[in-house]
Scaffold this motif. Structure first.
Motif, PDB file in Angstrom:
ATOM      1  N   GLU A  24      10.499  12.523  61.281  1.00 38.55           N
ATOM      2  CA  GLU A  24      10.635  13.958  61.074  1.00 38.55           C
ATOM      3  C   GLU A  24       9.538  14.733  61.802  1.00 38.55           C
ATOM      4  O   GLU A  24       9.775  15.821  62.310  1.00 38.55           O
ATOM      5  N   TRP A  25       8.320  14.171  61.849  1.00 42.02           N
ATOM      6  CA  TRP A  25       7.264  14.841  62.606  1.00 42.02           C
ATOM      7  C   TRP A  25       7.644  14.928  64.073  1.00 42.02           C
ATOM      8  O   TRP A  25       7.435  15.945  64.728  1.00 42.02           O
ATOM      9  N   SER A  26       8.203  13.832  64.585  1.00 36.56           N
ATOM     10  CA  SER A  26       8.577  13.840  65.993  1.00 36.56           C
ATOM     11  C   SER A  26       9.732  14.798  66.259  1.00 36.56           C
ATOM     12  O   SER A  26       9.909  15.268  67.363  1.00 36.56           O
ATOM     13  N   SER A  27      10.522  15.094  65.212  1.00 35.91           N
ATOM     14  CA  SER A  27      11.648  16.016  65.368  1.00 35.91           C
ATOM     15  C   SER A  27      11.259  17.453  65.066  1.00 35.91           C
ATOM     16  O   SER A  27      12.118  18.331  65.055  1.00 35.91           O
ATOM     17  N   ASN A  28       9.968  17.695  64.735  1.00 32.88           N
ATOM     18  CA  ASN A  28       9.450  19.029  64.442  1.00 32.88           C
ATOM     19  C   ASN A  28      10.085  19.648  63.200  1.00 32.88           C
ATOM     20  O   ASN A  28      10.213  20.865  63.090  1.00 32.88           O
ATOM     21  N   HIS A  29      10.521  18.817  62.278  1.00 36.50           N
ATOM     22  CA  HIS A  29      11.034  19.304  61.005  1.00 36.50           C
ATOM     23  C   HIS A  29       9.873  19.310  60.025  1.00 36.50           C
ATOM     24  O   HIS A  29       9.648  18.354  59.294  1.00 36.50           O
ATOM     25  N   LEU A  30       9.128  20.406  60.020  1.00 36.54           N
ATOM     26  CA  LEU A  30       7.872  20.452  59.262  1.00 36.54           C
ATOM     27  C   LEU A  30       8.108  20.295  57.768  1.00 36.54           C
ATOM     28  O   LEU A  30       7.409  19.523  57.103  1.00 36.54           O
ATOM     29  N   THR A  31       9.091  21.013  57.216  1.00 36.86           N
ATOM     30  CA  THR A  31       9.338  20.940  55.775  1.00 36.86           C
ATOM     31  C   THR A  31       9.728  19.533  55.357  1.00 36.86           C
ATOM     32  O   THR A  31       9.245  19.006  54.349  1.00 36.86           O
ATOM     33  N   ASN A  32      10.603  18.903  56.125  1.00 37.82           N
ATOM     34  CA  ASN A  32      11.008  17.533  55.803  1.00 37.82           C
ATOM     35  C   ASN A  32       9.829  16.578  55.887  1.00 37.82           C
ATOM     36  O   ASN A  32       9.661  15.696  55.037  1.00 37.82           O
ATOM     37  N   ALA A  33       9.002  16.750  56.917  1.00 35.91           N
ATOM     38  CA  ALA A  33       7.852  15.859  57.073  1.00 35.91           C
ATOM     39  C   ALA A  33       6.877  16.004  55.918  1.00 35.91           C
ATOM     40  O   ALA A  33       6.379  15.019  55.377  1.00 35.91           O
ATOM     41  N   VAL A  34       6.603  17.239  55.511  1.00 31.53           N
ATOM     42  CA  VAL A  34       5.703  17.473  54.375  1.00 31.53           C
ATOM     43  C   VAL A  34       6.299  16.893  53.103  1.00 31.53           C
ATOM     44  O   VAL A  34       5.593  16.298  52.278  1.00 31.53           O
ATOM     45  N   THR A  35       7.617  17.037  52.940  1.00 32.14           N
ATOM     46  CA  THR A  35       8.281  16.512  51.747  1.00 32.14           C
ATOM     47  C   THR A  35       8.128  15.005  51.657  1.00 32.14           C
ATOM     48  O   THR A  35       7.764  14.467  50.602  1.00 32.14           O
ATOM     49  N   TYR A  36       8.405  14.306  52.745  1.00 28.71           N
ATOM     50  CA  TYR A  36       8.297  12.850  52.711  1.00 28.71           C
ATOM     51  C   TYR A  36       6.846  12.405  52.568  1.00 28.71           C
ATOM     52  O   TYR A  36       6.563  11.371  51.968  1.00 28.71           O
ATOM     53  N   PHE A  37       5.929  13.187  53.095  1.00 31.39           N
ATOM     54  CA  PHE A  37       4.516  12.865  52.898  1.00 31.39           C
ATOM     55  C   PHE A  37       4.130  13.003  51.421  1.00 31.39           C
ATOM     56  O   PHE A  37       3.422  12.149  50.866  1.00 31.39           O
ATOM     57  N   ILE A  38       4.608  14.058  50.763  1.00 31.72           N
ATOM     58  CA  ILE A  38       4.325  14.242  49.334  1.00 31.72           C
ATOM     59  C   ILE A  38       4.939  13.115  48.517  1.00 31.72           C
ATOM     60  O   ILE A  38       4.318  12.577  47.585  1.00 31.72           O
ATOM     61  N   LEU A  39       6.168  12.723  48.844  1.00 32.80           N
ATOM     62  CA  LEU A  39       6.805  11.600  48.143  1.00 32.80           C
ATOM     63  C   LEU A  39       6.018  10.320  48.336  1.00 32.80           C
ATOM     64  O   LEU A  39       5.845   9.529  47.405  1.00 32.80           O
ATOM     65  N   LEU A  40       5.531  10.103  49.546  1.00 27.07           N
ATOM     66  CA  LEU A  40       4.733   8.910  49.825  1.00 27.07           C
ATOM     67  C   LEU A  40       3.461   8.912  49.005  1.00 27.07           C
ATOM     68  O   LEU A  40       3.080   7.900  48.413  1.00 27.07           O
ATOM     69  N   VAL A  41       2.799  10.062  48.939  1.00 20.66           N
ATOM     70  CA  VAL A  41       1.562  10.172  48.161  1.00 20.66           C
ATOM     71  C   VAL A  41       1.846   9.931  46.686  1.00 20.66           C
ATOM     72  O   VAL A  41       1.087   9.225  45.995  1.00 20.66           O
ATOM     73  N   SER A  42       2.940  10.500  46.162  1.00 22.40           N
ATOM     74  CA  SER A  42       3.247  10.337  44.736  1.00 22.40           C
ATOM     75  C   SER A  42       3.551   8.887  44.391  1.00 22.40           C
ATOM     76  O   SER A  42       3.084   8.373  43.370  1.00 22.40           O
ATOM     77  N   LEU A  43       4.320   8.192  45.247  1.00 23.68           N
ATOM     78  CA  LEU A  43       4.614   6.783  44.991  1.00 23.68           C
ATOM     79  C   LEU A  43       3.361   5.930  45.113  1.00 23.68           C
ATOM     80  O   LEU A  43       3.123   5.032  44.299  1.00 23.68           O
ATOM     81  N   THR A  44       2.544   6.208  46.127  1.00 28.57           N
ATOM     82  CA  THR A  44       1.307   5.444  46.308  1.00 28.57           C
ATOM     83  C   THR A  44       0.358   5.658  45.136  1.00 28.57           C
ATOM     84  O   THR A  44      -0.249   4.709  44.636  1.00 28.57           O
ATOM     85  N   PHE A  45       0.251   6.905  44.678  1.00 27.84           N
ATOM     86  CA  PHE A  45      -0.623   7.180  43.548  1.00 27.84           C
ATOM     87  C   PHE A  45      -0.102   6.520  42.281  1.00 27.84           C
ATOM     88  O   PHE A  45      -0.879   6.072  41.437  1.00 27.84           O
ATOM     89  N   ASN A  46       1.216   6.459  42.134  1.00 29.62           N
ATOM     90  CA  ASN A  46       1.805   5.799  40.974  1.00 29.62           C
ATOM     91  C   ASN A  46       1.432   4.319  40.942  1.00 29.62           C
ATOM     92  O   ASN A  46       1.076   3.772  39.885  1.00 29.62           O
ATOM     93  N   ILE A  47       1.497   3.664  42.101  1.00 28.48           N
ATOM     94  CA  ILE A  47       1.072   2.263  42.185  1.00 28.48           C
ATOM     95  C   ILE A  47      -0.413   2.143  41.878  1.00 28.48           C
ATOM     96  O   ILE A  47      -0.853   1.228  41.165  1.00 28.48           O
ATOM     97  N   PHE A  48      -1.206   3.085  42.398  1.00 26.16           N
ATOM     98  CA  PHE A  48      -2.651   3.047  42.163  1.00 26.16           C
ATOM     99  C   PHE A  48      -2.986   3.170  40.678  1.00 26.16           C
ATOM    100  O   PHE A  48      -3.883   2.482  40.174  1.00 26.16           O
ATOM    101  N   ILE A  49      -2.260   4.033  39.948  1.00 26.47           N
ATOM    102  CA  ILE A  49      -2.532   4.225  38.521  1.00 26.47           C
ATOM    103  C   ILE A  49      -2.380   2.909  37.769  1.00 26.47           C
ATOM    104  O   ILE A  49      -3.234   2.524  36.960  1.00 26.47           O
ATOM    105  N   PHE A  50      -1.295   2.189  38.031  1.00 28.51           N
ATOM    106  CA  PHE A  50      -1.066   0.948  37.318  1.00 28.51           C
ATOM    107  C   PHE A  50      -2.085  -0.122  37.697  1.00 28.51           C
ATOM    108  O   PHE A  50      -2.557  -0.878  36.850  1.00 28.51           O
ATOM    109  N   CYS A  51      -2.415  -0.201  38.975  1.00 24.88           N
ATOM    110  CA  CYS A  51      -3.439  -1.164  39.404  1.00 24.88           C
ATOM    111  C   CYS A  51      -4.804  -0.794  38.818  1.00 24.88           C
ATOM    112  O   CYS A  51      -5.580  -1.668  38.422  1.00 24.88           O
ATOM    113  N   TYR A  52      -5.097   0.495  38.751  1.00 18.61           N
ATOM    114  CA  TYR A  52      -6.362   0.941  38.175  1.00 18.61           C
ATOM    115  C   TYR A  52      -6.428   0.625  36.687  1.00 18.61           C
ATOM    116  O   TYR A  52      -7.475   0.216  36.165  1.00 18.61           O
ATOM    117  N   ILE A  53      -5.301   0.794  35.987  1.00 22.07           N
ATOM    118  CA  ILE A  53      -5.246   0.456  34.570  1.00 22.07           C
ATOM    119  C   ILE A  53      -5.507  -1.028  34.364  1.00 22.07           C
ATOM    120  O   ILE A  53      -6.263  -1.437  33.469  1.00 22.07           O
TER     121      ILE A  53
END
Length: 416
Positions: free
Chosen positions: A311-340
């Motif tokens: 999406e970044w290469s296609s210049n779809h800024l909103t889509n790219a930001v959306t997938y980045f936020i989803l990636l961060v949320s999933l990664t943080f979710n994994i981190f929470i459980f590992c941290y626990i």
């Protein structure tokens, strides 16, 4: 009469404080679990309330199936392009995992109720001010974990289900003269045509509602694990506080050394049973649905990275930001459980082992020293929380996941 009135007021104040502290631990988790019908109800619930819970469960299952089935048929029967299949595989895998998590949360309702009852008994039995302060501190920490996890999960929901449709707007059909809102989870044309109004708006609204449900289920699993783990850590800190006063005693402790040792052993055994027994069941339930959810999230993170790069290469800024936020949320979710897992299994248990050795146990009479050897041995035993008894939940595991994902991202960037 004056004494009786004073006792009643004191009892009311104590009961009010206990309920307030209990809410401090479980209130926010209850707010997330109860609307989706997975908060454990009491055994004395009325038939009407029981049927109401069942109705909520049926509605939630229907919404999740509504997302999964039409989109799966669309991917299998109609999508021929490899990139579009990969693009839809991430949301579909997230939907499948949400169904499994929801089913397991319902299946282990008795285990969750037992955990909540344990927390309630601990708050009831606590009397010493310092011990109460320790538990309140840990309860507040658990609330912060829940807030952060819920914020990240619903941020992903807001971007994926609201920001992208707004940025795209209505599109024009190729074969007919009409405009429609693109479905986030496409429908197979063999089931129905979703482009016709008002079916288009109604079906899209149901998809947004189902998306909110999926993110609520993930937040519910995370919040439940955080509450149980943080409470176990608080109980370990209370145990360490008891160990400090083993020799000299304390105002709320027995005057007999043997009784104090017995209370410490009972508390330690109860915490270990909670961690190895009920909490482990909930770990396999709520924590990523065992190893399957962790690996699928790992794979989904890779897909999100790949799709975000495209999406970044296609210049779809909103889509790219959306997938980045989803990636961060999933990664943080994994981190929470590992941290626990790291918090419960390593840090707190090591602290208990160190404290049990640093106590002036050598001041005990000779026959009582022997009973303390077992406490030191049990405190130094390693406790590890696992996902489905297949992978250890710790920060080392999280680091391995991130390193593998980054390496995979580098390969994708090279190929694209």
């Amino acid at each position: 009469m004056k004494k009786l009135t004073t006792n009643r007021v004191s009892s009311f104040a104590t009961d009010h404080e206990y309920k307030r502290n209990l809410n401090l631990s479980v209130q926010w988790s209850r707010w997330i679990l109860k609307p989706i019908g997975v908060w454990p109800h009491s055994a004395s619930i009325s038939p009407t309330e029981k049927y109401f819970y069942w109705l909520i469960n049926v509605i939630c299952y229907s919404l999740l199936t509504y997302l999964l089935l039409p989109c799966s048929l669309y991917v299998v029967l109609e999508v021929k392009d490899v990139y579009n299949r990969i693009k839809l595989f991430g949301p579909l895998s997230f939907c499948v995992m949400a169904i499994l998590k929801y089913h397991l949360l319902i299946l282990h309702e008795d285990d969750i109720r037992e955990c909540i009852d344990r927390i309630e008994r601990d708050w009831k039995n606590i009397t010493f001010v310092k011990d109460k302060e320790i538990m309140i501190t840990n309860a507040n920490f658990g609330r912060r974990l829940i807030v952060i996890c819920t914020f990240f999960m619903y941020s992903g929901f807001a971007f994926y289900y609201i920001a992208i449709p707004i940025s795209v707007g209505k599109v024009t059909a190729v074969d007919v003269n009409l405009t429609f809102i693109p479905m986030l989870y496409p429908f197979s044309r063999f089931m129905m045509d979703t482009r016709v109004s008002p079916s288009n708006e109604i079906l899209f609204s149901f998809q947004v509602l189902a998306g909110a449900l999926m993110h609520s289920i993930t937040s519910a699993a995370c919040s439940l694990a955080a509450v149980l783990a943080v409470h176990a850590c608080g109980q370990m800190e209370v145990l360490m506080n008891w160990l400090k006063h083993l020799i000299e005693g304390r105002s709320d402790m027995s005057n007999c050394v043997e009784r104090r040792i017995a209370e410490i052993v009972n508390q330690h055994v109860r915490i270990l049973k909670c961690i190895f027994g009920t909490y482990r069941k909930d770990t396999s339930t709520g924590v990523l649905c065992g190893i399957l959810r962790r690996h699928v999230k790992h794979m989904s993170s890779r897909i999100l990275r790949h799709h975000g790069t495209h999406e970044w290469s296609s210049n779809h800024l909103t889509n790219a930001v959306t997938y980045f936020i989803l990636l961060v949320s999933l990664t943080f979710n994994i981190f929470i459980f590992c941290y626990i897992g790291e918090l419960v299994a390593e840090q707190q248990c090591k602290k208990v082992g160190k404290m049990s050795y640093m106590v002036d146990w050598y001041r005990l009479p000779e026959n009582k020293k022997l009973s303390f050897v077992l406490i030191i041995a049990m405190a130094n035993s390693s406790i590890k929380l696992t996902a489905g008894n297949m992978a250890e939940l710790c920060l080392t595991t999280f680091g391995d996941v991130i390193k593998t994902a980054v390496a995979f991202l580098n390969v994708l960037r090279t190929l694209t």
